[in-house]
Scaffold this active site. Structure first.
Site, mmCIF file in Angstrom:
data_model
loop_
_atom_site.group_PDB
_atom_site.id
_atom_site.type_symbol
_atom_site.label_atom_id
_atom_site.label_comp_id
_atom_site.label_asym_id
_atom_site.label_seq_id
_atom_site.Cartn_x
_atom_site.Cartn_y
_atom_site.Cartn_z
ATOM 1 N N ASP A 163 54.132 -67.328 -79.125
ATOM 2 C CA ASP A 163 54.291 -65.901 -78.864
ATOM 3 C C ASP A 163 53.323 -65.280 -77.861
ATOM 4 O OD1 ASP A 163 55.685 -66.674 -81.136
ATOM 5 O OD2 ASP A 163 55.375 -64.782 -82.171
ATOM 6 N N GLU A 392 47.022 -71.263 -90.353
ATOM 7 C CA GLU A 392 48.117 -71.165 -89.382
ATOM 8 C C GLU A 392 47.776 -71.965 -88.117
ATOM 9 O OE1 GLU A 392 48.920 -67.107 -88.376
ATOM 10 O OE2 GLU A 392 50.807 -67.583 -87.352
HETATM 11 C C1 GLC Z 1 54.126 -66.631 -85.256
HETATM 12 C C2 GLC Z 1 54.271 -67.867 -84.388
HETATM 13 C C3 GLC Z 1 55.683 -68.377 -84.457
HETATM 14 C C4 GLC Z 1 56.060 -68.620 -85.901
HETATM 15 C C5 GLC Z 1 55.799 -67.387 -86.777
HETATM 16 C C6 GLC Z 1 55.934 -67.674 -88.259
HETATM 17 O O1 GLC Z 1 54.900 -65.589 -84.801
HETATM 18 O O2 GLC Z 1 53.891 -67.603 -83.076
HETATM 19 O O3 GLC Z 1 55.824 -69.550 -83.715
HETATM 20 O O4 GLC Z 1 57.383 -69.006 -86.012
HETATM 21 O O5 GLC Z 1 54.495 -66.935 -86.582
HETATM 22 O O6 GLC Z 1 55.087 -68.708 -88.656
#
Ligand code: GLC
Length: 425
Positions: A163, A392
């Protein structure tokens, strides 16, 4: 130690499991995310084979009529997330967003099929998913490759899955912020602001959503209307790998026509991908379709193509590139090159290491015979968990855990790594 980690990973999968879908983590991401589900199913397989299939089936149960598979499915209300269904306004019975995410499901389904202990169940469920995955891939080529180049564009940074990558910065400058509705971000309640996108970037994210919404999410209009159209080599490689895997499954299941079509697309895409190679950077680069230029940003998106069957010379160059990165960071693979001025070790996709990307890259490297590089990635990934837990993402210099905690796909990837290395039987 490893069996304790394995048990903890299983606990996280169970804790985030809402029955027929899994949330990435409670709080920060309280719905179903597209590529999270596909990749998480690989870990779920070791806990409950049938449940792994359900994860992907739930995702495809919310596929749009035009073939698109949305990036988020809002199974139930939750005020803790912005932007929610009222912002997207996609008019679906179960609300979803109107953009997509990396199409890794084809790869995941093939892996589940190949590994299946219950072959009969797996063949039945794979056969039912096959036409849906094919319809999603068709949608990509119709909606995101109108000039038939062989490569597809993303129209919003959130589609890339990476993102907040530096890759989008320049093209994103073209996205205005005027007319953006007032909004209250929720991510900052759950995570450290220094690990998250800036306010200015957030406004642009929302501006694009408002534009697409004003076009009623009509895919025939979105591509040309968007001031942001980027061809991401990582995203395309995931689509190509899934096309290759779709073709292989279709052959196995007797869908000869579908197999031939998927294979032809993969071959065309692989050839087109060569145009994104940079000799200077020794990796692939993103291409800005609006300016017509390559984006000179050395991110992990340009290393990910090793996940698709690229040629020997390019995969060897990527393996070498990663070996060099390994001398600069403690933990592979940083999402952005540490020597670049924009590298930020803790901010979301601008430097940190992510286990899902590590998994896809190491999978590709192994297939191409680069065992040592792959092994270093796997061992760094396990070390990150041992020291930092199931975060994460991680600072590649220090291993500091960043973003959300108790993450589903991190746990799923750890299970994969421990199984693949044989550390857990
Ligand atoms: C963030 C990440 C994306 C992922 C989401 C949920 O937005 O950038 O890749 O799918 O989190 O984990």
């Amino acid at each position: 130690m490893t069996s304790k980690i394995f048990d903890q990973a299983v606990e996280i999968l169970e804790r985030n499991d809402l029955g027929h879908y899994t949330v990435p983590t409670h709080g920060l991401y309280p719905f179903q995310w597209n590529w999270d589900s596909a990749l998480s199913s690989l870990g779920q397989y070791y806990v409950d084979e049938s449940r792994a299939w359900t994860e992907i089936e739930t995702l495809f149960a919310h596929q749009w009529d035009d073939g698109m598979v949305p990036h988020i499915i809002f199974h139930k209300d939750d005020d803790g997330y912005y932007p929610g269904p009222d912002v997207w306004q996609t008019n679906r019975e179960v609300p979803t967003t109107g953009i997509t995410q990396p199409p890794v499901a084809g790869f995941a389904v093939r892996r589940l099929l190949d590994r299946a202990k219950d072959k009969h169940m797996a063949r039945r469920r794979a056969a039912a998913l096959l036409p849906k995955i094919a319809a999603w891939h068709d949608w990509f080529y119709r909606a995101r490759d109108p000039e038939h180049t062989g490569l597809v564009a993303i129209l919003h940074p959130w589609e890339s899955g990476r993102d907040n990558s530096v890759d989008w910065d320049e093209a994103f400058e073209r996205v205005p912020t005027e007319g953006v509705e007032e909004f209250q971000r929720r991510d900052l309640h759950h995570a450290n602001p220094a690990h998250r996108p800036t306010q200015e970037q957030y406004k642009r994210y929302i501006w694009l959503v408002q534009l697409f919404r004003s076009l009623n999410w009509d895919y025939t209009k979105l591509h040309d209307a968007s001031p942001f159209q980027v061809v991401d080599p990582g995203f395309n490689a995931i689509l190509l790998r899934s096309s290759q895997d779709l073709a292989a499954m279709a052959e196995e299941l007797g869908e000869i026509e579908l197999a031939a079509e998927a294979r032809a697309r993969a071959e065309k895409g692989l050839l087109a991908l060569n145009k994104l190679w940079s000799d200077k950077r020794q990796q692939y680069l993103c291409f800005d379709r609006v300016s017509g230029e390559l984006i000179d940003s050395p991110s992990i998106g340009g290393l990910l193509p090793v996940f698709a069957h690229i040629d020997k010379a390019h995969s060897a160059a990527i393996a070498h590139h990663i070996d060099e990165l390994g001398k600069r960071v403690k933990y592979l693979v940083p999402s952005h090159h540490p020597d670049d001025k924009n590298f930020d070790a803790a901010r979301y996709w601008r430097g940190p290491a992510w286990l899902i990307v590590n998994y896809m890259i190491s999978d590709g490297l192994k297939r191409e015979g680069h065992y040592d590089t792959a092994a270093r990635i796997v061992s760094d990934s396990v070390k990150l968990i041992e020291t930092g837990g199931f975060a994460e993402y991680f600072d590649p210099m220090t291993g500091e855990p960043c973003g959300g905690l108790h993450f589903t796909w991190t746990a799923a990837m750890v299970i994969e790594f421990l199984k693949l290395t044989g550390e857990v039987a």
